[in-house]
Design a protein around this motif. Structure first.
Motif, PDB file in Angstrom:
ATOM      1  N   ASP A 603     -26.046  11.714  16.527  1.00  0.00           N
ATOM      2  CA  ASP A 603     -25.135  11.682  17.669  1.00  0.00           C
ATOM      3  C   ASP A 603     -25.458  10.540  18.619  1.00  0.00           C
ATOM      4  OD1 ASP A 603     -23.734  13.787  16.761  1.00  0.00           O
ATOM      5  OD2 ASP A 603     -24.391  15.222  18.274  1.00  0.00           O
ATOM      6  N   THR A 606     -23.772   7.453  17.345  1.00  0.00           N
ATOM      7  CA  THR A 606     -22.329   7.633  17.417  1.00  0.00           C
ATOM      8  C   THR A 606     -21.802   7.473  18.832  1.00  0.00           C
ATOM      9  OG1 THR A 606     -22.575   9.279  15.680  1.00  0.00           O
ATOM     10  CG2 THR A 606     -20.450   9.199  16.810  1.00  0.00           C
ATOM     11  N   TYR A 607     -22.465   8.179  19.748  1.00  0.00           N
ATOM     12  CA  TYR A 607     -21.950   8.173  21.114  1.00  0.00           C
ATOM     13  C   TYR A 607     -22.345   6.942  21.900  1.00  0.00           C
ATOM     14  CZ  TYR A 607     -20.152  12.727  20.033  1.00  0.00           C
ATOM     15  OH  TYR A 607     -19.448  13.737  19.452  1.00  0.00           O
ATOM     16  N   GLU A 609     -22.246   4.039  20.597  1.00  0.00           N
ATOM     17  CA  GLU A 609     -21.173   3.147  20.196  1.00  0.00           C
ATOM     18  C   GLU A 609     -19.895   3.469  20.975  1.00  0.00           C
ATOM     19  OE1 GLU A 609     -18.941   2.430  16.019  1.00  0.00           O
ATOM     20  OE2 GLU A 609     -21.111   2.767  15.901  1.00  0.00           O
ATOM     21  N   LYS A 639     -20.185  13.348  24.843  1.00  0.00           N
ATOM     22  CA  LYS A 639     -19.857  14.225  23.718  1.00  0.00           C
ATOM     23  C   LYS A 639     -18.931  15.349  24.196  1.00  0.00           C
ATOM     24  CE  LYS A 639     -22.004  16.918  20.025  1.00  0.00           C
ATOM     25  NZ  LYS A 639     -23.264  17.376  19.401  1.00  0.00           N
ATOM     26  N   PHE A 809     -14.572   9.904  13.879  1.00  0.00           N
ATOM     27  CA  PHE A 809     -15.683   9.616  12.990  1.00  0.00           C
ATOM     28  C   PHE A 809     -15.948  10.756  12.053  1.00  0.00           C
ATOM     29  CE2 PHE A 809     -16.513  10.250  17.392  1.00  0.00           C
ATOM     30  CZ  PHE A 809     -17.045  11.507  17.431  1.00  0.00           C
TER      31      PHE A 809
END
Length: 809
Positions: A603, A606-607, A609, A639, A809
């Motif tokens: 995560d 992902t986050y 980015e 998130k 994603f």
DNA sequence: CCGTGTATTCTCTAGACAGCATGTC
DNA sequence: CTAGAGAATACACGG
């Protein structure tokens, strides 16, 4: 003591009690009556669970009403409010009226004023006091259920302060505090100037023990052979054993995942002991469960239930929870594997309770922390159903002899901890001091300290140095954020301070929101102009963002949000940097009033980015990835914001649960909190006359209905939710006006031929002739495109995925 | 090559109150 | 300095 011997009750109550099979009061109840319970005497009852606490409360309230007064029953959980209300409603035949007030279920203000007994959560009572509800000063009796919760770090201070305020408003107030058995009930009684009834007495026997090897070793020295065979686990052996005796079992574990996997395993144990009738009933229940929510959690639960077992935790939707609880009470379900939700929640007694895990992960502690004695006792207290079981059994599990000894020592022989006030902490005082000032309880530092003298904290600590110093720093914080003003030692709340208190916001949340909205107002590039108490100010130089960045992001936003200019032609004159929904969701998600989502492995990247991708949308400065510890929190708020954004983009429930690793209950919870905070933000924006108000309102509407912008109008119609609104929209019906004019066949077709539903909806939207008799459903697949191309090309069958174009994603 | 049983490593962690104004599929 | 169950993966083995 017999019911007829209780003084002060309304006529007929004694007969009804006798009719309910109460011939003789339980010893603690009798003791309470002797202490003056029904004469208006304050009382602390520190007694085990299920030993008749509720009747003590009822006797006090009934006698108070009989004397012409009014009673308030404070519960710790919303779910308990309705449970208690139902229970109290059996006195309606005796002219006693009952009302409830919680955040999600409220009987209107004036109506409440006419009730004899009111049930409410402590926060709601606090809020009512802050808003000067008219009936508060008419109270003559207040019952505080589970008063040991004043020990709770988050919610305890609210209960504590609220009780103190109620007593100050009404000096003659009778306070009845119901508590589990705790180490220092005498101190609590001292604080409340109340009589103390302390008792270990239980209506049915509770035997506690530890299972180790092939037997349970009970506290009375006896043993019960329960062999663990083959690849079985201890829990399975014990569940099977209880079942063979005709009893059901409650298993407490320390995580959701453990609850689910344990329930799955128990299914095998239970299933082979079920008869065909039970299996059929369970099948029905399973279907009902599946119907609640279309998610994996829901399916898994239904699968377990088919076998007579269930799991129970906060990730379940509330309908799930009550279905499970009811079925367990009806003896249909034989086992529930639960996290602590169930220990503190509604009444679900069981023949045997197994406490499988006695340690729970705690990040601050840095590992597995042993549970409090009180908490374990609360779980064990669920064992034994009055009137149904001959006795209850609570069993802890251990794998070796040493652990067994430790468990006896630590939990079975041990006395519960003392209750300690958690009031002298900044988060608690921040909120309560502002409220105390705002609602006029005090208007000076000395006045505040004097008020705080009436709290449990002051009773427990001789030295108020700490309380004083925290008070000072909190006052400095409140002043720095313009929530209060000080002038020659007089303190008063500012306009915005009053609003914050009334909205029930944590001042720190309010400050964050105000800063964020003002940041947006400055149209980027300039510094938001508020002072910021204890938070660090961003230096003035980091705002020079590349121009291209901003516009790129705005383009993306438009693409995502769809036809903004078509539905909102009026607002074209707004400043260019109108806050985006994601920006607003992030803003409310990073306030202390929103509970953080856990960042899983992967995560972070992902986050991070996603964070850079949407950098221009955030209403505030993004903390540095490398230097700032706040970055982690920023990501977890992101998130949450993204979850909310998905919800408001019509992403399916099961897709969301999968993507964020949460349950359906968590989505509901987040959405509810966001709704509340955005509502508060809207009012703050109004008070400050900020232009972002419209954007906030819209973002809130989208969260409320779970729809994209173009459906807001339709989804506002009663009986039209996110799914139906989308279907209508696709059929070319894009607004309420359309719905009033549209071809009936098209409407019926869009609602999948459900005539009754469609008629109700047409009626609700105010159509002149809602009748759909003899109307045939018309399929209109291309209607949206036909209507001038305003429907977006691909964003939308709404139910499937593929619609959140960015950051998917 | 495949299925199955077992050792090893990796992953992840409980809960839930509040404003305001009315009603999901 | 402080965890531990469950799930995933890797590996071993027999056919």
């Amino acid at each position: 003591m017999k019911p007829a011997e209780i003084p002060g009750l309304p006529p007929g109550v004694d007969d009804q009690l006798a009719g309910e099979g109460i011939e003789e009061l339980y010893p603690p109840q009798a003791e309470a009556v002797e202490a003056g319970l029904t004469d208006g005497e304050s009382l602390v009852a520190s007694v085990p669970t299920a030993s008749g606490k509720t009747l003590i409360a009822e006797l006090a309230m009934l006698s108070a009403v009989q004397r012409g007064g009014k009673a308030l029953y404070i519960v710790p959980l919303r779910a308990l409010a309705s449970e208690k209300k139902t229970e109290f409603e059996r006195w309606e035949d005796h002219g006693i009226s009952v009302g409830v007030s919680t955040g999600n279920y409220e009987s209107s203000g004036e109506w409440l004023a006419s009730r004899d007994i009111i049930v409410a959560t402590s926060e709601k009572v606090d809020s009512l006091v802050r808003n000067n509800a008219g009936w508060i000063d008419q109270l003559s009796c207040v019952v505080a259920d589970e008063v040991h919760l004043v020990d709770d770090r988050n919610r305890g201070p609210t209960l504590e302060v609220t009780l103190a305020k109620l007593r100050q408003i009404n000096p003659g107030l009778q306070v009845v505090a119901l508590s589990a058995t705790v180490g220092n009930a005498d101190e609590v009684a001292d604080w409340l100037d109340a009589e103390l009834v302390h008792s270990e007495w239980r209506p049915i026997d509770l035997r506690m023990g530890v299972h180790f090897g092939n037997a349970i070793n009970f506290d009375d020295g006896s043993q019960r052979e329960v062999p663990v065979e083959g690849s079985q686990r201890q829990t399975e052996a014990l569940v099977g054993d209880t079942l063979d005796e005709g009893g059901s079992t409650l298993v407490f574990v320390n995580s959701r995942r453990n609850a689910e996997s344990a329930a799955k395993r128990q299914g095998g144990v239970v299933e082979r002991r079920l008869d065909s009738d039970e299996k059929a009933d369970l099948q029905d229940l399973a279907e009902e469960i599946r119907g609640v929510s279309d998610t994996e959690t829901s399916d898994d639960l239904a699968d377990c239930i088919e076998n007579g077992a269930a799991f129970h935790h906060a990730g379940l939707a509330s309908e799930h929870r009550s279905l499970v609880e009811d079925a367990f009470r009806d003896r249909l379900l034989k086992v529930i594997c639960a996290t602590p939700t169930l220990a503190a929640g509604v009444n679900t007694p069981s023949r045997r309770v197994i406490v499988r895990d006695w340690r729970r992960y705690d990040g601050e502690f840095g590992g597995m922390k042993p549970l409090d004695v009180l908490e374990i006792h609360q779980m064990c207290g669920r064992a034994g159903r009055p009137g149904l079981d001959p006795y209850g059994e609570a069993v802890l599990l251990s794998k070796d002899a040493d652990t067994m000894d430790e468990l006896f020592e630590r939990y079975i022989w041990a006395d519960p901890e003392a209750v300690r006030s958690k009031l002298a902490a900044e988060p608690a005082l921040r909120t309560h001091l502002l409220a105390t000032i705002s609602s006029g309880f005090a208007n000076s530092r000395e006045g505040l300290l004097e008020f705080l003298e009436a709290t449990l904290y002051a009773t427990q600590t001789g030295d108020d140095g700490r309380l004083e110093s925290v008070t000072d720093s909190v006052l400095a914080y409140l002043e720095a954020n313009d929530f209060i003003e000080r002038e020659d030692g007089t303190i008063r709340a500012t306009n915005i301070g009053h609003t914050v208190s009334r909205l029930y916001l944590d001042p720190m949340s309010a400050a964050e929101i105000v800063d964020g909205l003002q940041y947006a107002e400055q149209n980027r590039g300039e510094e938001a102009a508020t002072s910021e108490g204890q938070r660090e100010r961003p230096a003035a130089d980091e705002e020079a963002e590349p121009e291209g960045f901003v516009s790129a992001s705005e383009l993306q936003t438009d693409a995502e949000d769809g036809s903004e200019s078509e539905t909102e032609p009026v607002d074209d004159s707004q400043p260019p940097a109108r806050p985006t929904p994601l920006g607003l969701y992030h803003l409310v998600s990073r306030t202390p009033d929103m509970y953080d989502l856990y960042l899983k492995s992967g995560d972070r990247e992902t986050y991070t980015e996603l964070c850079y991708e949407h950098e221009a949308e955030f209403l505030g400065r993004v903390p540095s990835e490398y230097e700032d510890v706040a970055f982690e929190e920023w990501l977890s708020a992101l998130k949450t914001a993204k979850l909310l954004d998905d919800w408001a983009s019509e992403v399916d429930e099961d897709r969301i649960t999968e993507r964020y690793g949460v349950g359906p209950g968590d989505i509901r919870g987040k959405v509810e909190t966001a709704e509340w905070l955005l509502g508060a933000a809207e009012q703050l924006a109004g008070t400050l006359e900020l232009s972002s108000r419209v954007a906030v309102r819209e973002a809130k509407k989208r969260i409320e209905y779970g729809v994209r912008e173009e459906l807001i109008d339709l989804a506002g119609v009663r009986n039209v939710g996110r799914k139906r609104a989308r279907r209508l929209f696709e059929a070319g019906i894009e607004s309420r006006a359309d719905l009033r004019e549209a071809d009936k066949g098209v409407v019926l077709g869009a609602l999948r031929g459900r005539q009754k539903t469609a008629e109700t909806i047409l009626e609700n939207v105010g159509r002149e002739d809602p009748s759909l008799e003899d109307v045939e459903a018309v399929e209109t697949e291309t209607a949206a495109v036909a209507r001038g191309g305003s429907g977006e090309p691909e964003s939308d069958n709404g139910t499937d995925d593929g619609q959140s174009s960015l950051g998917d994603f």
